[in-house]
Design a protein around this motif. Structure first.
Motif, PDB file in Angstrom:
ATOM      1  N   GLU A 208       0.693  -1.283   0.088  1.00 17.74           N
ATOM      2  CA  GLU A 208      -0.413  -0.182   0.115  1.00 17.74           C
ATOM      3  C   GLU A 208       0.854   1.484  -0.727  1.00 17.74           C
ATOM      4  OE1 GLU A 208      -3.074   0.649  -0.018  1.00 17.74           O
ATOM      5  OE2 GLU A 208      -4.230  -0.884   0.660  1.00 17.74           O
TER       6      GLU A 208
ATOM      7  N   GLN B  40       1.269   3.838   8.849  1.00 16.93           N
ATOM      8  CA  GLN B  40       0.834   2.804   7.945  1.00 16.93           C
ATOM      9  C   GLN B  40       0.626   1.452   8.288  1.00 16.93           C
ATOM     10  OE1 GLN B  40      -0.601   3.541   4.228  1.00 16.93           O
ATOM     11  NE2 GLN B  40      -0.922   1.858   4.959  1.00 16.93           N
TER      12      GLN B  40
ATOM     13  N   ALA C  42      -2.978   0.156   9.199  1.00 16.78           N
ATOM     14  CA  ALA C  42      -3.271  -1.113   8.575  1.00 16.78           C
ATOM     15  C   ALA C  42      -3.468  -2.323   9.783  1.00 16.78           C
ATOM     16  CB  ALA C  42      -2.537  -1.464   7.657  1.00 16.78           C
TER      17      ALA C  42
ATOM     18  N   THR D  56      -7.609  -3.900  -2.728  1.00 12.05           N
ATOM     19  CA  THR D  56      -8.222  -3.307  -2.869  1.00 12.05           C
ATOM     20  C   THR D  56      -9.907  -3.460  -2.285  1.00 12.05           C
ATOM     21  OG1 THR D  56      -8.817  -2.628  -5.136  1.00 12.05           O
ATOM     22  CG2 THR D  56      -6.896  -1.790  -4.555  1.00 12.05           C
TER      23      THR D  56
ATOM     24  N   GLN E  23      -7.629  -3.957   1.671  1.00 10.60           N
ATOM     25  CA  GLN E  23      -6.110  -3.792   1.871  1.00 10.60           C
ATOM     26  C   GLN E  23      -5.293  -4.669   0.726  1.00 10.60           C
ATOM     27  OE1 GLN E  23      -5.753  -1.944   5.395  1.00 10.60           O
ATOM     28  NE2 GLN E  23      -5.485  -3.355   6.004  1.00 10.60           N
TER      29      GLN E  23
ATOM     30  N   SER F 152      -4.087   7.489  -1.874  1.00 11.77           N
ATOM     31  CA  SER F 152      -2.579   8.312  -1.410  1.00 11.77           C
ATOM     32  C   SER F 152      -2.429   9.564  -1.713  1.00 11.77           C
ATOM     33  CB  SER F 152      -2.498   7.710  -2.666  1.00 11.77           C
ATOM     34  OG  SER F 152      -1.669   7.937  -4.103  1.00 11.77           O
TER      35      SER F 152
END
Length: 334
Positions: free
Chosen positions: A82, A95, A99, A128, A131, A181
C-alpha cells in the motif's frame, strides 16, 4: 511410477533448498509449500486494549486460495503493498498502525456477522476490496534481491517498531482506519463520501503533498463519449446530446464536488469520478464546443490518512503518532 518418484524427490529437495538458503526473516511469512495451521484468530481484551491475534486468514485472489498468515507478517505485506518503501520510516509506521487497526476491525466484524460474501472463508483479501497484501514471495519475485535486502528490511523495521499498536477512539477500536494516496490538500468528512458520519474521520488540511502523483491531472472528453459513459453507468438519468451546459453546483468541506449539473441531469461528484475514471472527485470541469475538460487533484476517496501527506509530515519531523492524530481526529494510539 518412476516419474512420480522423481517429482516427489524434486519437491522435497526444493523444500530443503528453501529452508537452507532463504534468510529466516523471509521464511517467517509462510512456507513455500505448506500453509500454516489454522490457529485461533480471535482478538482478546487485555485491560483497556485489544490483543492482536497470532494469525489471520487471507483470501488470495491471484491463487484462488485462503492462506493462514502470521498477523504481524500480514501487516508487513500490507505496508509493502500500500505504501512506497521510499517513504520516511515514520510514515511507514503510521501506515502499519492504520493497516493493523483496519485488519483487526475486519476480524472483529467477521466474528459478529461472518466474513464478506466476496471471500466467505476469510475476513480479508489481498486486493483493494480490503487492503493490498503482498507475501514475501510475491515481493521477491516482483522487486528483486536488492529491494528485499534494503526496502523490505525497512518496512519490517517500521512494522516491528509498532508491533501490536492500534488506534482507539473513546476507548473503542477505531474500526474505520481508512487511508488514500493523496487528498489534493484537504481530506474529507466521511459522510460526504460514504454513508455515515464517523467522529474521527473529519476533514483536515493536508498541506505537505508536494511529491504526490495525480496533481493537476487533465482529461478531455468529447460530448458523445462523456454522454455515453454517464448513460452506461447511470441509465436512470438519460443524458442527451448536444451537451450545452455543465456547472458544479456544490462542493464538500474538503473541496470535492458534491453535485454537478450536466444539461438538466444532476450527478454526485463521486458518480462522475466513477463513470469517467477520474483519480479524484476534487475536480474542475468546463465545456468548450464539443470538448469537456476535467482537471482533478489527488488520488483516492480522500477520507482518513493521506499517504503522501503523512510522508510530507514525516519529512518535516512529525512522528507516526502525530501523523495519525492529525488525520484521525481524537484517536489514541497504544
Amino acid at each position: 511410477m518412476r516419474m512420480t518418484k522423481k517429482i516427489i524427490l524434486f519437491i522435497l529437495a526444493a523444500e530443503v533448498f528453501v529452508f537452507l538458503i532463504l534468510p529466516a526473516g523471509l521464511l517467517g511469512v509462510h512456507g513455500l509449500f505448506h500453509q500454516l495451521p489454522d490457529l485461533p484468530s480471535v482478538p482478546k481484551i487485555t485491560g483497556d486494549r485489544l490483543q492482536t491475534p497470532e494469525t489471520i486468514r487471507v483470501y488470495r485472489h491471484t491463487y484462488g486460495v485462503t492462506e493462514v498468515v502470521p498477523f504481524e507478517d500480514y501487516v508487513k505485506g500490507v505496508v509493502a503493498g500500500e505504501m512506497p518503501a521510499t517513504f520516511e520510516p515514520e510514515a511507514l509506521k503510521a501506515q502499519a498502525v492504520a493497516a493493523r487497526t483496519y485488519s483487526l476491525s475486519k476480524i472483529v466484524r467477521s466474528g459478529d456477522g461472518g466474513n464478506p460474501p466476496a471471500h466467505p472463508d476469510a475476513p480479508l483479501c489481498d486486493d483493494t476490496h480490503c487492503q493490498v497484501y503482498r507475501s514475501v514471495y510475491d515481493l521477491a519475485a516482483l522487486k528483486g534481491d536488492q529491494w528485499m535486502a534494503e526496502s523490505w528490511q525497512k518496512i519490517c523495521d517500521a512494522v516491528d517498531a509498532t508491533q501490536g499498536q492500534l488506534m482507539y477512539y473513546n476507548g473503542q477500536l477505531a474500526e474505520q482506519a481508512l487511508f488514500h494516496s493523496s487528498s489534493g490538500g484537504h481530506t474529507e468528512n466521511s459522510e460526504d463520501v460514504f454513508a455515515s458520519a464517523v467522529p474521527y474521520l473529519r476533514s483536515v488540511d493536508s498541506p505537505y503533498e508536494e511529491g504526490a502523483t495525480h496533481q493537476q491531472e487533465t482529461k478531455y472528453f468529447s460530448s458523445e463519449d462523456l454522454a455515453y459513459l454517464m448513460n452506461l453507468k447511470y441509465p436512470d438519468r438519460k443524458l442527451s446530446l448536444p451537451l450545452t451546459s455543465l456547472s458544479i453546483v456544490s462542493k464538500s468541506s474538503g473541496g470535492r464536488v458534491e453535485d454537478i449539473q450536466i444539461n438538466s441531469s444532476t450527478y454526485k461528484g463521486r458518480e462522475v469520478r466513477d463513470a469517467l475514471g477520474l483519480s479524484s472527485a476534487d475536480f474542475q470541469a468546463s465545456i468548450s464546443g464539443d470538448t469537456i475538460t476535467i482537471v482533478s487533484n489527488g488520488f483516492g476517496h480522500g477520507v482518513g490518512m493521506s499517504q503522501y501527506g503523512a510522508n510530507g509530515m514525516a519529512e518535516r519531523g512529525s512522528n507516526y503518532k502525530e501523523i495519525l492524530s492529525h488525520y484521525y481526529t481524537g484517536v489514541k494510539i497504544y
